[in-house]
Motif scaffolding. Structure first.
Motif, PDB file in Angstrom:
ATOM      1  N   ALA A   1      70.279  30.801 -13.747  1.00 39.55           N
ATOM      2  CA  ALA A   1      69.141  30.012 -13.271  1.00 39.55           C
ATOM      3  C   ALA A   1      68.226  29.729 -14.450  1.00 39.55           C
ATOM      4  O   ALA A   1      67.200  30.390 -14.623  1.00 39.55           O
ATOM      5  N   PRO A   2      68.600  28.777 -15.330  1.00 40.69           N
ATOM      6  CA  PRO A   2      67.860  28.576 -16.600  1.00 40.69           C
ATOM      7  C   PRO A   2      66.402  28.211 -16.442  1.00 40.69           C
ATOM      8  O   PRO A   2      65.539  28.710 -17.176  1.00 40.69           O
ATOM      9  N   GLY A   3      66.093  27.331 -15.468  1.00 40.25           N
ATOM     10  CA  GLY A   3      64.699  26.927 -15.296  1.00 40.25           C
ATOM     11  C   GLY A   3      63.820  28.079 -14.872  1.00 40.25           C
ATOM     12  O   GLY A   3      62.736  28.303 -15.412  1.00 40.25           O
ATOM     13  N   CYS A   4      64.279  28.858 -13.900  1.00 39.34           N
ATOM     14  CA  CYS A   4      63.510  30.000 -13.403  1.00 39.34           C
ATOM     15  C   CYS A   4      63.398  31.098 -14.462  1.00 39.34           C
ATOM     16  O   CYS A   4      62.373  31.771 -14.564  1.00 39.34           O
ATOM     17  N   ALA A   5      64.460  31.307 -15.255  1.00 45.56           N
ATOM     18  CA  ALA A   5      64.459  32.384 -16.246  1.00 45.56           C
ATOM     19  C   ALA A   5      63.400  32.157 -17.318  1.00 45.56           C
ATOM     20  O   ALA A   5      62.637  33.070 -17.669  1.00 45.56           O
ATOM     21  N   ASN A   6      63.347  30.952 -17.875  1.00 40.66           N
ATOM     22  CA  ASN A   6      62.356  30.656 -18.917  1.00 40.66           C
ATOM     23  C   ASN A   6      60.935  30.798 -18.390  1.00 40.66           C
ATOM     24  O   ASN A   6      60.060  31.364 -19.050  1.00 40.66           O
TER      25      ASN A   6
ATOM     26  N   MET B   1      69.254  33.222 -18.809  1.00 41.73           N
ATOM     27  CA  MET B   1      68.813  32.081 -19.610  1.00 41.73           C
ATOM     28  C   MET B   1      69.974  31.124 -19.831  1.00 41.73           C
ATOM     29  O   MET B   1      71.145  31.496 -19.739  1.00 41.73           O
ATOM     30  N   ALA B   2      69.650  29.876 -20.112  1.00 41.25           N
ATOM     31  CA  ALA B   2      70.687  28.856 -20.307  1.00 41.25           C
ATOM     32  C   ALA B   2      71.622  29.248 -21.445  1.00 41.25           C
ATOM     33  O   ALA B   2      71.174  29.577 -22.543  1.00 41.25           O
ATOM     34  N   CYS B   3      72.910  29.221 -21.153  1.00 38.07           N
ATOM     35  CA  CYS B   3      73.913  29.562 -22.174  1.00 38.07           C
ATOM     36  C   CYS B   3      73.928  28.481 -23.251  1.00 38.07           C
ATOM     37  O   CYS B   3      74.160  27.310 -22.960  1.00 38.07           O
ATOM     38  N   PRO B   4      73.695  28.853 -24.530  1.00 40.84           N
ATOM     39  CA  PRO B   4      73.627  27.838 -25.591  1.00 40.84           C
ATOM     40  C   PRO B   4      74.961  27.169 -25.892  1.00 40.84           C
ATOM     41  O   PRO B   4      74.996  26.076 -26.445  1.00 40.84           O
ATOM     42  N   ASN B   5      76.072  27.815 -25.498  1.00 42.85           N
ATOM     43  CA  ASN B   5      77.392  27.276 -25.824  1.00 42.85           C
ATOM     44  C   ASN B   5      78.026  26.499 -24.670  1.00 42.85           C
ATOM     45  O   ASN B   5      79.128  25.985 -24.809  1.00 42.85           O
ATOM     46  N   PHE B   6      77.313  26.425 -23.551  1.00 40.16           N
ATOM     47  CA  PHE B   6      77.861  25.711 -22.404  1.00 40.16           C
ATOM     48  C   PHE B   6      77.654  24.209 -22.576  1.00 40.16           C
ATOM     49  O   PHE B   6      76.610  23.757 -23.028  1.00 40.16           O
ATOM     50  N   HIS B   7      78.682  23.442 -22.242  1.00 33.43           N
ATOM     51  CA  HIS B   7      78.600  21.987 -22.370  1.00 33.43           C
ATOM     52  C   HIS B   7      78.000  21.408 -21.092  1.00 33.43           C
ATOM     53  O   HIS B   7      78.706  21.054 -20.142  1.00 33.43           O
ATOM     54  N   TRP B   8      76.663  21.324 -21.092  1.00 35.76           N
ATOM     55  CA  TRP B   8      75.936  20.851 -19.913  1.00 35.76           C
ATOM     56  C   TRP B   8      76.143  19.353 -19.714  1.00 35.76           C
ATOM     57  O   TRP B   8      76.150  18.583 -20.675  1.00 35.76           O
ATOM     58  N   GLN B   9      76.295  18.962 -18.471  1.00 36.46           N
ATOM     59  CA  GLN B   9      76.273  17.531 -18.152  1.00 36.46           C
ATOM     60  C   GLN B   9      74.854  16.997 -18.332  1.00 36.46           C
ATOM     61  O   GLN B   9      74.644  15.912 -18.860  1.00 36.46           O
ATOM     62  N   HIS B  10      73.884  17.780 -17.880  1.00 38.95           N
ATOM     63  CA  HIS B  10      72.468  17.484 -18.100  1.00 38.95           C
ATOM     64  C   HIS B  10      71.854  18.737 -18.712  1.00 38.95           C
ATOM     65  O   HIS B  10      71.602  19.715 -18.007  1.00 38.95           O
ATOM     66  N   ILE B  11      71.641  18.720 -20.010  1.00 41.00           N
ATOM     67  CA  ILE B  11      71.205  19.910 -20.718  1.00 41.00           C
ATOM     68  C   ILE B  11      69.806  20.326 -20.280  1.00 41.00           C
ATOM     69  O   ILE B  11      68.923  19.493 -20.080  1.00 41.00           O
ATOM     70  N   THR B  12      69.610  21.624 -20.081  1.00 44.30           N
ATOM     71  CA  THR B  12      68.312  22.144 -19.701  1.00 44.30           C
ATOM     72  C   THR B  12      67.427  22.272 -20.938  1.00 44.30           C
ATOM     73  O   THR B  12      67.898  22.681 -22.000  1.00 44.30           O
ATOM     74  N   VAL B  13      66.169  21.915 -20.820  1.00 48.53           N
ATOM     75  CA  VAL B  13      65.272  21.902 -21.978  1.00 48.53           C
ATOM     76  C   VAL B  13      63.932  22.543 -21.619  1.00 48.53           C
ATOM     77  O   VAL B  13      63.543  22.633 -20.454  1.00 48.53           O
ATOM     78  N   LEU B  14      63.244  23.002 -22.651  1.00 46.88           N
ATOM     79  CA  LEU B  14      61.858  23.442 -22.560  1.00 46.88           C
ATOM     80  C   LEU B  14      61.016  22.362 -23.218  1.00 46.88           C
ATOM     81  O   LEU B  14      61.194  22.060 -24.402  1.00 46.88           O
ATOM     82  N   GLU B  15      60.117  21.747 -22.462  1.00 52.00           N
ATOM     83  CA  GLU B  15      59.313  20.633 -22.968  1.00 52.00           C
ATOM     84  C   GLU B  15      57.859  21.057 -23.167  1.00 52.00           C
ATOM     85  O   GLU B  15      57.303  21.793 -22.344  1.00 52.00           O
TER      86      GLU B  15
ATOM     87  N   SER C   1      64.691  22.295 -15.791  1.00 53.34           N
ATOM     88  CA  SER C   1      63.949  22.325 -17.050  1.00 53.34           C
ATOM     89  C   SER C   1      62.477  22.528 -16.726  1.00 53.34           C
ATOM     90  O   SER C   1      62.050  22.316 -15.586  1.00 53.34           O
ATOM     91  N   ILE C   2      61.695  22.963 -17.727  1.00 54.14           N
ATOM     92  CA  ILE C   2      60.269  23.183 -17.495  1.00 54.14           C
ATOM     93  C   ILE C   2      59.457  22.465 -18.564  1.00 54.14           C
ATOM     94  O   ILE C   2      59.919  22.253 -19.688  1.00 54.14           O
ATOM     95  N   CYS C   3      58.240  22.106 -18.176  1.00 59.10           N
ATOM     96  CA  CYS C   3      57.353  21.372 -19.082  1.00 59.10           C
ATOM     97  C   CYS C   3      55.964  21.993 -19.011  1.00 59.10           C
ATOM     98  O   CYS C   3      55.441  22.257 -17.924  1.00 59.10           O
ATOM     99  N   TYR C   4      55.354  22.214 -20.185  1.00 54.93           N
ATOM    100  CA  TYR C   4      53.998  22.758 -20.274  1.00 54.93           C
ATOM    101  C   TYR C   4      53.067  21.721 -20.893  1.00 54.93           C
ATOM    102  O   TYR C   4      53.437  21.037 -21.856  1.00 54.93           O
ATOM    103  N   GLY C   5      51.839  21.657 -20.328  1.00 57.14           N
ATOM    104  CA  GLY C   5      50.862  20.698 -20.812  1.00 57.14           C
ATOM    105  C   GLY C   5      51.109  19.312 -20.252  1.00 57.14           C
ATOM    106  O   GLY C   5      52.049  19.072 -19.495  1.00 57.14           O
TER     107      GLY C   5
END
Length: 330
Positions: A10-15, A53-67, A154-158
């Motif tokens: 659960a990458p979004g919730c984990a971050n 946390m989002a696995c850095p080596n996984f080939h995401w169709q829509h990559i999860t990001v921290l904005e 994904s999550i965004c701050y500000g």
């Protein structure tokens, strides 16, 4: 035969949890549950949160990001607010800086609780082991996952009006989630990212834990395990049982004209979550007509009509009538 069910990261919730903690209840019920900030201080030393946390080596169709909305000084001497996006590998450094001065006050003593790089290293190795795991021959894998709920991806701050001026402030800011389809906790893409060849994958509308109480789930398990009297017409994907009740076809040819008529009937058995019939109480009618011109002045026409009869006792009758006419002028 073995049955396996995987609910992946659960990458979004984990971050968000690493930076701001997590609360499972809202309103007055929070008085009877551990506080969001106390949960944060506990989870920052918990290996499982790093594994989610989002696995850095996984080939995401829509990559999860921290904005982050940040204010930057350009070469022209003017400050500009820009939106920066950090993929899984780069977001780790942001988390480290944000939690650099994080501390826990225990019995009057302040204990440092920064982002734990050692636990992250263990978590990455765990992900490597899991991603290279193979099922023994003869073991069949089945995947059930939750759908139809907005799920943090994904999550965004500000924002453009109030950019993040200090990364240490991230611990006290409320993030905005970019959501995708999932069970409210795990996105569909993550829930299907097991790396195995599945016999079947079925998504069930439902919440992360509540899905375990869904009648649809138990009907699927019964079907896969062949428990009781298996129904060969049951489809676990749409949770329907479709019984063909009648089929008739006739064809006549005379002087280059071919007339074909078809009649087919089915009975659909489907129950909603409460076990009540979800079929309609009115008849519906749909029809379609097509025509095609062929070579040598040949011509074909077809017309089909579908009747959906009112449902009764969880059953619904479907009737298809079709007629085609082909003219061969050669």
């Amino acid at each position: 035969m073995m049955q396996l069910y995987v609910f992946a990261g659960a990458p979004g919730c984990a971050n968000s949890t690493l930076l701001n903690g997590m609360s499972f209840v809202e309103g007055w019920e929070q008085n009877f549950f551990i506080s969001k900030w106390s949960m944060h201080q506990l989870l920052i030393e918990c290996p499982s949160i790093y594994e989610l946390m989002a696995c850095p080596n996984f080939h995401w169709q829509h990559i999860t990001v921290l904005e982050l909305w940040r204010e930057r000084l350009h070469s022209d001497g003017k400050s500009h607010v820009i939106l920066e996006s950090y993929p899984p590998c780069d977001s780790v450094e942001i988390l480290k800086q944000a939690l650099l001065n994080n501390k826990l006050n225990y019995d009057g003593e302040e204990l440092p609780l920064p982002f734990n790089s050692e636990i992250l290293e263990w978590a990455n190795k765990t992900q490597e082991i899991l991603s290279s795991a193979k099922l023994p021959s003869g073991v069949k894998f089945y995947n059930i996952y939750g759908t139809n709920l907005q799920t943090p991806h994904s999550i965004c701050y500000g924002n453009a009006d109030k950019p993040v001026s200090d990364l240490h402030e991230l611990r006290y800011l409320q993030p905005r989630f970019v959501c995708v389809d999932g069970d409210g906790t795990v996105p569909v893409e993550s829930a299907k990212a097991d790396g195995f060849i599945a016999e079947e994958r079925v998504g069930i509308p439902g919440e992360h834990r509540g899905i375990l109480c869904e009648p649809h789930l138990f009907r699927i398990l019964k079907h896969w395990l062949r428990a009781g009297d298996p129904d060969p017409f049951y489809n676990p994907v749409n949770d329907y049982v479709i019984l063909p009740t009648a089929f008739e076809i006739e064809s006549h040819t005379e002087k280059g004209i071919v007339v074909t008529s078809l009649k087919e009937e089915w009975e659909i058995i489907s129950n909603d979550q409460d076990g009540q019939s979800n079929t309609g109480d009115k008849m519906s009618l749909s029809s379609i007509s097509v025509s095609q011109e062929g070579a040598n002045k040949s011509h074909s026409e077809a017309h089909a009509t579908v009747f959906v009869h009112p449902g009764s006792d969880g059953k619904q009758h479907i009737e298809l009538n079709a007629l085609s006419v082909s003219v061969d002028a050669s």
